[in-house]
Enzyme design. Structure first.
Site, PDB file in Angstrom:
ATOM      1  N   ASP A  44       0.825  -1.201   0.000  1.00  0.00           N
ATOM      2  CA  ASP A  44       0.000   0.000   0.000  1.00  0.00           C
ATOM      3  C   ASP A  44       0.862   1.255   0.000  1.00  0.00           C
ATOM      4  O   ASP A  44       0.446   2.299  -0.504  1.00  0.00           O
ATOM      5  CB  ASP A  44      -0.928  -0.006   1.222  1.00  0.00           C
ATOM      6  N   CYS A 135     -11.636   3.774  -3.677  1.00  0.00           N
ATOM      7  CA  CYS A 135     -10.606   3.791  -2.649  1.00  0.00           C
ATOM      8  C   CYS A 135     -10.989   4.741  -1.517  1.00  0.00           C
ATOM      9  O   CYS A 135     -11.082   4.345  -0.360  1.00  0.00           O
ATOM     10  CB  CYS A 135      -9.265   4.190  -3.263  1.00  0.00           C
ATOM     11  N   TYR A 139     -12.670   3.116   1.669  1.00  0.00           N
ATOM     12  CA  TYR A 139     -11.896   3.061   2.914  1.00  0.00           C
ATOM     13  C   TYR A 139     -12.642   3.765   4.048  1.00  0.00           C
ATOM     14  O   TYR A 139     -12.595   3.320   5.205  1.00  0.00           O
ATOM     15  CB  TYR A 139     -10.521   3.693   2.702  1.00  0.00           C
ATOM     16  N   TYR A 165      -9.027   5.872   9.172  1.00  0.00           N
ATOM     17  CA  TYR A 165      -9.949   5.794   8.042  1.00  0.00           C
ATOM     18  C   TYR A 165     -11.416   6.014   8.429  1.00  0.00           C
ATOM     19  O   TYR A 165     -12.273   6.063   7.538  1.00  0.00           O
ATOM     20  CB  TYR A 165      -9.751   4.473   7.298  1.00  0.00           C
ATOM     21  N   GLU A 207      -9.855  -2.971  -5.626  1.00  0.00           N
ATOM     22  CA  GLU A 207      -9.836  -2.846  -4.172  1.00  0.00           C
ATOM     23  C   GLU A 207     -10.023  -4.215  -3.514  1.00  0.00           C
ATOM     24  O   GLU A 207      -9.325  -4.558  -2.555  1.00  0.00           O
ATOM     25  CB  GLU A 207     -10.944  -1.888  -3.704  1.00  0.00           C
TER      26      GLU A 207
END
Length: 222
Positions: A44, A135, A139, A165, A207
């Site tokens: 990541d 994303c 998230y 997040y 994802e």
């Protein structure tokens, strides 16, 4: 129904799979192995470097100063806050900053980032946002889901990840991003909607594949 509502509604069944992936569940309850989490953090980190380039291109394509400012702010947050979380976790797990910066992307990471950057270079701002949302929005929803259902105490080694997040500031950018796409596509024709659906679906699939890759430690086989 707005464009973002339409996209979320159409592919909600895939988002449910994101929230219930064993990697995500393991982050939520703290049971995920350190090996899997470290593999994810390294991959990541590479992803975020490329993601930052995508945000820079989004800022360049923004229609006004507010857009330039917002995308630039997210770029700064990505480079200085989100990536620092990765560096911090990796330091605790014995990975130096130099080792982290030298990480080579696994197949899924490389395919995902190459796809995002190609669309960012070649496409319109609406194309870029349709790729960003799975994303960013995904998230945030994952963070909120884990904040509600997971273990956010100090006993969970991944509680800091959940906190980042599910942060309201993270959610505020998601809300602005949705509003921007909805305003830019208020009069979109069928062809544009279909194109945005394709981008949103592809990024959502990536994802899911990113969680799958991390859980199964999928690197190059040769």
């Amino acid at each position: 129904m707005s464009t973002t509502e339409h996209l979320r509604d159409k592919y909600g069944y895939l988002w449910d799979r994101l929230f219930n992936h064993p990697f995500v569940v393991g982050v939520g309850n703290g049971s995920l192995s350190t090996e899997r989490f470290l593999f994810y953090m390294k991959q990541d980190y590479f992803f975020l470097v490329q993601y930052a380039r995508m945000l820079a291109l989004a800022a360049a394509k923004a229609p006004d100063l507010e857009g330039v400012t917002r995308f630039s702010a997210l770029l700064g947050e990505t480079l200085n806050t989100e990536m620092e979380l990765h560096r911090s976790y990796c330091r605790r797990l014995g990975v130096s900053a130099e080792e982290l910066a030298a990480v080579r992307p696994a197949p899924v990471t490389l395919a995902y980032t190459d796809y995002l950057l190609r669309v960012a270079y070649e496409g319109t701002l609406t194309d870029v946002i349709a790729n960003l949302l799975p994303c960013q929005w995904g998230y945030y929803e994952t963070g909120l889901h884990l904040a509600r259902t997971g273990d956010t105490s100090e006993a969970n080694p991944y509680a800091e990840w959940i906190t980042m997040y599910s942060d309201p500031e993270f959610g505020a950018f998601v809300a602005w991003l949705r509003e921007l796409l909805d305003s830019l596509t208020a009069n979109a024709d069928e062809a544009e909607v279909r194109r945005l659906e394709d981008h949103f679906l592809t990024a959502t699939r990536y994802e899911y594949l990113f969680w799958e890759m991390s859980y199964n430690l999928q690197d190059w086989p040769v």
